[in-house]
Design a protein around this motif. Structure first.
Motif, PDB file in Angstrom:
ATOM      1  N   PHE A  22       0.849  -1.206   0.000  1.00  0.00           N
ATOM      2  CA  PHE A  22       0.000   0.000   0.000  1.00  0.00           C
ATOM      3  C   PHE A  22       0.876   1.245   0.000  1.00  0.00           C
ATOM      4  O   PHE A  22       0.651   2.186  -0.767  1.00  0.00           O
ATOM      5  N   ARG A  23       1.889   1.250   0.853  1.00  0.00           N
ATOM      6  CA  ARG A  23       2.810   2.386   0.934  1.00  0.00           C
ATOM      7  C   ARG A  23       3.533   2.592  -0.396  1.00  0.00           C
ATOM      8  O   ARG A  23       3.685   3.721  -0.864  1.00  0.00           O
ATOM      9  N   ALA A  24       3.983   1.509  -1.019  1.00  0.00           N
ATOM     10  CA  ALA A  24       4.684   1.599  -2.298  1.00  0.00           C
ATOM     11  C   ALA A  24       3.787   2.215  -3.369  1.00  0.00           C
ATOM     12  O   ALA A  24       4.233   3.055  -4.162  1.00  0.00           O
ATOM     13  N   LYS A  25       2.523   1.829  -3.385  1.00  0.00           N
ATOM     14  CA  LYS A  25       1.582   2.387  -4.369  1.00  0.00           C
ATOM     15  C   LYS A  25       1.381   3.887  -4.135  1.00  0.00           C
ATOM     16  O   LYS A  25       1.283   4.660  -5.087  1.00  0.00           O
ATOM     17  N   GLN A  26       1.334   4.290  -2.881  1.00  0.00           N
ATOM     18  CA  GLN A  26       1.209   5.716  -2.570  1.00  0.00           C
ATOM     19  C   GLN A  26       2.447   6.476  -3.045  1.00  0.00           C
ATOM     20  O   GLN A  26       2.342   7.582  -3.581  1.00  0.00           O
ATOM     21  N   GLU A  27       3.622   5.886  -2.833  1.00  0.00           N
ATOM     22  CA  GLU A  27       4.863   6.528  -3.261  1.00  0.00           C
ATOM     23  C   GLU A  27       4.922   6.643  -4.783  1.00  0.00           C
ATOM     24  O   GLU A  27       5.366   7.662  -5.319  1.00  0.00           O
ATOM     25  N   GLU A  28       4.458   5.617  -5.481  1.00  0.00           N
ATOM     26  CA  GLU A  28       4.435   5.673  -6.945  1.00  0.00           C
ATOM     27  C   GLU A  28       3.448   6.735  -7.434  1.00  0.00           C
ATOM     28  O   GLU A  28       3.736   7.458  -8.396  1.00  0.00           O
ATOM     29  N   GLN A  29       2.327   6.845  -6.762  1.00  0.00           N
ATOM     30  CA  GLN A  29       1.355   7.880  -7.129  1.00  0.00           C
ATOM     31  C   GLN A  29       1.947   9.270  -6.886  1.00  0.00           C
ATOM     32  O   GLN A  29       1.799  10.173  -7.709  1.00  0.00           O
ATOM     33  N   ALA A  30       2.640   9.437  -5.769  1.00  0.00           N
ATOM     34  CA  ALA A  30       3.283  10.719  -5.474  1.00  0.00           C
ATOM     35  C   ALA A  30       4.348  11.041  -6.522  1.00  0.00           C
ATOM     36  O   ALA A  30       4.532  12.211  -6.889  1.00  0.00           O
ATOM     37  N   ALA A  31       5.032  10.023  -7.037  1.00  0.00           N
ATOM     38  CA  ALA A  31       6.038  10.239  -8.083  1.00  0.00           C
ATOM     39  C   ALA A  31       5.373  10.761  -9.356  1.00  0.00           C
ATOM     40  O   ALA A  31       5.877  11.697  -9.992  1.00  0.00           O
ATOM     41  N   GLN A  32       4.244  10.165  -9.717  1.00  0.00           N
ATOM     42  CA  GLN A  32       3.518  10.629 -10.900  1.00  0.00           C
ATOM     43  C   GLN A  32       3.040  12.068 -10.711  1.00  0.00           C
ATOM     44  O   GLN A  32       3.132  12.893 -11.631  1.00  0.00           O
ATOM     45  N   GLU A  33       2.561  12.374  -9.511  1.00  0.00           N
ATOM     46  CA  GLU A  33       2.104  13.730  -9.224  1.00  0.00           C
ATOM     47  C   GLU A  33       3.268  14.713  -9.283  1.00  0.00           C
ATOM     48  O   GLU A  33       3.117  15.834  -9.777  1.00  0.00           O
ATOM     49  N   SER A  34       4.435  14.306  -8.799  1.00  0.00           N
ATOM     50  CA  SER A  34       5.610  15.166  -8.835  1.00  0.00           C
ATOM     51  C   SER A  34       5.977  15.523 -10.273  1.00  0.00           C
ATOM     52  O   SER A  34       6.294  16.677 -10.581  1.00  0.00           O
ATOM     53  N   ARG A  35       5.927  14.532 -11.153  1.00  0.00           N
ATOM     54  CA  ARG A  35       6.228  14.792 -12.564  1.00  0.00           C
ATOM     55  C   ARG A  35       5.202  15.742 -13.180  1.00  0.00           C
ATOM     56  O   ARG A  35       5.552  16.651 -13.933  1.00  0.00           O
ATOM     57  N   ALA A  36       3.936  15.515 -12.860  1.00  0.00           N
ATOM     58  CA  ALA A  36       2.880  16.369 -13.411  1.00  0.00           C
ATOM     59  C   ALA A  36       3.019  17.811 -12.919  1.00  0.00           C
ATOM     60  O   ALA A  36       2.893  18.757 -13.708  1.00  0.00           O
ATOM     61  N   TYR A  55      13.660  19.104 -13.933  1.00  0.00           N
ATOM     62  CA  TYR A  55      14.681  18.306 -13.252  1.00  0.00           C
ATOM     63  C   TYR A  55      14.280  18.046 -11.801  1.00  0.00           C
ATOM     64  O   TYR A  55      14.374  16.914 -11.314  1.00  0.00           O
ATOM     65  N   LYS A  56      13.839  19.081 -11.098  1.00  0.00           N
ATOM     66  CA  LYS A  56      13.466  18.915  -9.687  1.00  0.00           C
ATOM     67  C   LYS A  56      12.319  17.911  -9.545  1.00  0.00           C
ATOM     68  O   LYS A  56      12.343  17.046  -8.659  1.00  0.00           O
ATOM     69  N   GLY A  57      11.324  18.025 -10.412  1.00  0.00           N
ATOM     70  CA  GLY A  57      10.195  17.088 -10.350  1.00  0.00           C
ATOM     71  C   GLY A  57      10.607  15.663 -10.655  1.00  0.00           C
ATOM     72  O   GLY A  57      10.174  14.717  -9.994  1.00  0.00           O
ATOM     73  N   GLU A  58      11.458  15.495 -11.659  1.00  0.00           N
ATOM     74  CA  GLU A  58      11.932  14.158 -12.029  1.00  0.00           C
ATOM     75  C   GLU A  58      12.798  13.569 -10.920  1.00  0.00           C
ATOM     76  O   GLU A  58      12.688  12.380 -10.588  1.00  0.00           O
ATOM     77  N   ASN A  59      13.650  14.395 -10.341  1.00  0.00           N
ATOM     78  CA  ASN A  59      14.514  13.933  -9.254  1.00  0.00           C
ATOM     79  C   ASN A  59      13.677  13.473  -8.058  1.00  0.00           C
ATOM     80  O   ASN A  59      13.941  12.413  -7.473  1.00  0.00           O
ATOM     81  N   ARG A  60      12.688  14.244  -7.688  1.00  0.00           N
ATOM     82  CA  ARG A  60      11.798  13.863  -6.577  1.00  0.00           C
ATOM     83  C   ARG A  60      11.038  12.581  -6.927  1.00  0.00           C
ATOM     84  O   ARG A  60      10.903  11.680  -6.107  1.00  0.00           O
ATOM     85  N   ALA A  61      10.564  12.488  -8.164  1.00  0.00           N
ATOM     86  CA  ALA A  61       9.817  11.301  -8.594  1.00  0.00           C
ATOM     87  C   ALA A  61      10.684  10.049  -8.508  1.00  0.00           C
ATOM     88  O   ALA A  61      10.240   9.004  -8.029  1.00  0.00           O
ATOM     89  N   ARG A  62      11.919  10.153  -8.947  1.00  0.00           N
ATOM     90  CA  ARG A  62      12.812   8.981  -8.890  1.00  0.00           C
ATOM     91  C   ARG A  62      13.092   8.576  -7.445  1.00  0.00           C
ATOM     92  O   ARG A  62      13.176   7.389  -7.128  1.00  0.00           O
ATOM     93  N   LEU A  95      11.025   8.942  -4.971  1.00  0.00           N
ATOM     94  CA  LEU A  95       9.802   8.272  -4.509  1.00  0.00           C
ATOM     95  C   LEU A  95       9.693   6.858  -5.082  1.00  0.00           C
ATOM     96  O   LEU A  95       9.277   5.928  -4.389  1.00  0.00           O
ATOM     97  N   GLU A  96      10.078   6.693  -6.328  1.00  0.00           N
ATOM     98  CA  GLU A  96      10.047   5.348  -6.923  1.00  0.00           C
ATOM     99  C   GLU A  96      11.063   4.428  -6.250  1.00  0.00           C
ATOM    100  O   GLU A  96      10.770   3.242  -6.019  1.00  0.00           O
ATOM    101  N   ASP A  97      12.224   4.955  -5.925  1.00  0.00           N
ATOM    102  CA  ASP A  97      13.212   4.161  -5.184  1.00  0.00           C
ATOM    103  C   ASP A  97      12.664   3.775  -3.819  1.00  0.00           C
ATOM    104  O   ASP A  97      12.864   2.651  -3.337  1.00  0.00           O
ATOM    105  N   SER A  98      11.973   4.701  -3.190  1.00  0.00           N
ATOM    106  CA  SER A  98      11.364   4.421  -1.891  1.00  0.00           C
ATOM    107  C   SER A  98      10.290   3.337  -2.016  1.00  0.00           C
ATOM    108  O   SER A  98      10.164   2.476  -1.139  1.00  0.00           O
ATOM    109  N   ALA A  99       9.544   3.356  -3.109  1.00  0.00           N
ATOM    110  CA  ALA A  99       8.528   2.324  -3.341  1.00  0.00           C
ATOM    111  C   ALA A  99       9.176   0.947  -3.475  1.00  0.00           C
ATOM    112  O   ALA A  99       8.681  -0.047  -2.936  1.00  0.00           O
ATOM    113  N   VAL A 100      10.303   0.893  -4.185  1.00  0.00           N
ATOM    114  CA  VAL A 100      11.035  -0.381  -4.310  1.00  0.00           C
ATOM    115  C   VAL A 100      11.486  -0.845  -2.926  1.00  0.00           C
ATOM    116  O   VAL A 100      11.341  -2.024  -2.573  1.00  0.00           O
TER     117      VAL A 100
END
Length: 176
Positions: A44-58, A114-121, A123-128
């Motif tokens: 559940f936490r990983a899915k939230q982190e992935e969603q936050a990564a998508q939001e960061s990119r947007a 760059y800042k959004g992509e860096n934050r997203a990555r 969050l994705e690492d955190s999801a892993v």
């Protein structure tokens, strides 16, 4: 035939051994269940982190578009003022300023991306990491369950040996 007291003691010993083994097995099952529940929580936490990564990119993309829009608007105002002042848009000072504004606007837009992509990555690492933690919790629970089964078997064997010695009045080799 053994006397009633000995038989009663043997029955109580057998019941105690069975209860102890049962409790050990139940503890192992609880550990396995806890591991599975931890995995669910981590998923559940990983899915939230992935969603936050998508939001960061947007968000970064929207901010980048806004920086470019602001730069275009500023250039348009500059060119209109230059034309209105009579100096014209081809004035060397205006041309330099237009180039500086264009470069700065593009730099700011790219930096936001760059800042959004860096934050997203991140969050994705955190999801892993969350998923790996969940997998580790399941493995730990399974290992504890296997250990509990072995411990319960040891308790039963030990109890059986103790009852055999008691019933047959065999000397305990540990005490001579």
């Amino acid at each position: 035939m053994a006397d009633p007291v000995t038989l009663g003691a043997l029955a109580l010993s057998a019941a105690g051994t069975a209860m102890s083994a049962s409790g050990t097995i139940a503890g192992g099952a609880a550990a396995a269940d806890a591991g599975a529940r931890t995995k669910q929580a981590m998923e559940f936490r990983a899915k939230q982190e992935e969603q936050a990564a998508q939001e960061s990119r947007a968000v970064a993309q929207r901010a980048s578009l806004e920086k470019r829009r602001e730069g275009t608007l500023l250039l348009s105002k500059l060119q209109a003022r230059a034309a209105a002042s009579g100096g014209g848009a081809s004035d060397p000072g205006v041309v330099d300023l237009v180039g500086d504004i264009s470069q700065r606007s593009e730099y700011d837009a790219l930096f936001d991306m760059y800042k959004g992509e860096n934050r997203a990555r991140g969050l994705e690492d955190s999801a892993v990491g969350s998923r790996l933690s969940g997998d580790a919790a399941v493995a730990e629970g399974d290992a504890k369950q296997r250990a509990a089964a072995l411990s319960a078997a040891g308790t039963i064997i030990s109890g059986a040996g103790s009852m055999y010695r008691t019933y047959n009045k065999l000397p305990d080799v540990r005490y001579g």
